[in-house]
Design an enzyme around this catalytic site. Structure first.
Site, PDB file in Angstrom:
ATOM      1  N   TYR A  69     -50.022 -12.180  44.402  1.00 45.42           N
ATOM      2  CA  TYR A  69     -50.191 -13.407  43.605  1.00 45.42           C
ATOM      3  C   TYR A  69     -48.924 -13.722  42.810  1.00 45.42           C
ATOM      4  O   TYR A  69     -48.416 -14.847  42.841  1.00 45.42           O
ATOM      5  CB  TYR A  69     -51.381 -13.266  42.659  1.00 45.42           C
ATOM      6  CG  TYR A  69     -51.504 -14.410  41.682  1.00 45.42           C
ATOM      7  CD1 TYR A  69     -52.000 -15.636  42.100  1.00 45.42           C
ATOM      8  CD2 TYR A  69     -51.115 -14.271  40.355  1.00 45.42           C
ATOM      9  CE1 TYR A  69     -52.100 -16.699  41.213  1.00 45.42           C
ATOM     10  CE2 TYR A  69     -51.212 -15.317  39.469  1.00 45.42           C
ATOM     11  CZ  TYR A  69     -51.708 -16.536  39.894  1.00 45.42           C
ATOM     12  OH  TYR A  69     -51.795 -17.583  39.013  1.00 45.42           O
ATOM     13  N   SER A  83     -46.988 -20.505  37.414  1.00 45.36           N
ATOM     14  CA  SER A  83     -47.635 -19.627  36.439  1.00 45.36           C
ATOM     15  C   SER A  83     -46.550 -18.880  35.687  1.00 45.36           C
ATOM     16  O   SER A  83     -45.421 -18.740  36.180  1.00 45.36           O
ATOM     17  CB  SER A  83     -48.546 -18.627  37.158  1.00 45.36           C
ATOM     18  OG  SER A  83     -48.984 -17.590  36.299  1.00 45.36           O
TER      19      SER A  83
END
Length: 271
Positions: free
Chosen positions: A152, A139
């Site tokens: 995360y 990401s």
């Protein structure tokens, strides 16, 4: 046929789109997720449309031990995996002091432990055949700390670092390793946590097909890092030139939800 790709988190979003891209190029598939009925339907559709073989393995990848079960099942079926696509992942939104510990431990298990175990198990076979590749879906979160999604962001930093190190180790083996680093993407990722109300998603998002196509093409070209979208690339590289404290403050601002949405925030799945 060109070979076989194993794709985790293949029941929807980027994983599903990657499955179709591999299928239309003539690759066999092993589709892994916990949504058995959806996987079976997808496998049937891709097999019929592209004349490939698509196996389904239903597992909850939040349990890292399932990596060994997947490996054994694939081996028992006599399938050689040429491409491993570690796509499955999820995140937890909120201040760390308030978020659920078990949810974050499960996230670490899925985003880090299962990804690492699958890579460890399937890589030796690729090296023996001197062909293949590993695509890890990270990401743009991997490039900086992420207040309000602290764990995360940290898991995706691991995925990026791990990928870059492996890519270096595997030079000359015929195996490529790629980190796909999408920014905000329309995969249900934002809806489940009301993140559409955050500045991050209000700045714009890409669709899953577009992200998958860019990732697939970069993977097949042997790129180590693929960041879909010019805006995402600029943001990811610009953080290198700012003090870490400043970057962290900026991320906090764009992650923040509107007050009403913040009251309803919860876990979400995605990348």
């Amino acid at each position: 046929m060109k070979g076989t790709a194993l794709i985790t988190g293949a029941s929807g979003g980027i994983g599903k789109e990657l499955a179709e891209l591999f299928a239309q190029d003539g690759y066999h598939l092993v589709l892994v997720a916990r949504s058995g009925e959806i996987l079976q339907q997808l496998a049937a559709e891709l097999s019929a449309q592209y004349k490939i073989q698509a196996e389904v393995i239903v597992k909850d990848l939040e349990d890292p031990s399932t990596a060994f079960e997947i490996y054994e099942e694939v081996r028992e079926k006599g399938i050689h995996i040429d491409f491993l696509i570690n796509n499955a992942g999820f995140g937890v939104y909120g201040e760390f002091v308030n978020t659920a510990l078990q949810a974050e431990l499960n996230m670490i298990d899925l985003n880090i432990k299962t990804l690492t175990a699958l890579t460890k198990l399937f890589l030796p076979g690729m090296i023996r055949s001197r062909r293949g590749g590993i695509l890890n879906v990270a990401s743009t979160a991997a490039f900086q700390p992420g207040p309000l999604m602290a764990v995360y962001y940290a898991t995706k930093a691991y995925v990026l670092s791990f990928t870059e190190a492996l890519a270096n180790e595997l030079k000359g083996t015929g195996i490529t390793v790629t980190a796909l680093c999408p920014g905000p993407t329309n995969t249900g990722f934002s809806d489940r946590a009301n993140l559409e109300q955050s500045k991050l998603f209000q700045m714009g998002s890409m669709n899953a097909r577009e992200v998958a196509e860019i990732g697939y093409n970069g993977f097949m070209q042997g790129k180590t890092i693929v960041i879909p979208g010019m805006k995402n690339r600029l943001l990811s590289f610009s953080v290198r030139f700012l003090p870490r404290k400043t970057v962290t403050q900026i991320v906090r601002r764009i992650q923040a939800l509107k007050p009403a949405a913040a009251m309803q925030s919860k876990n979400f799945t995605g990348n």
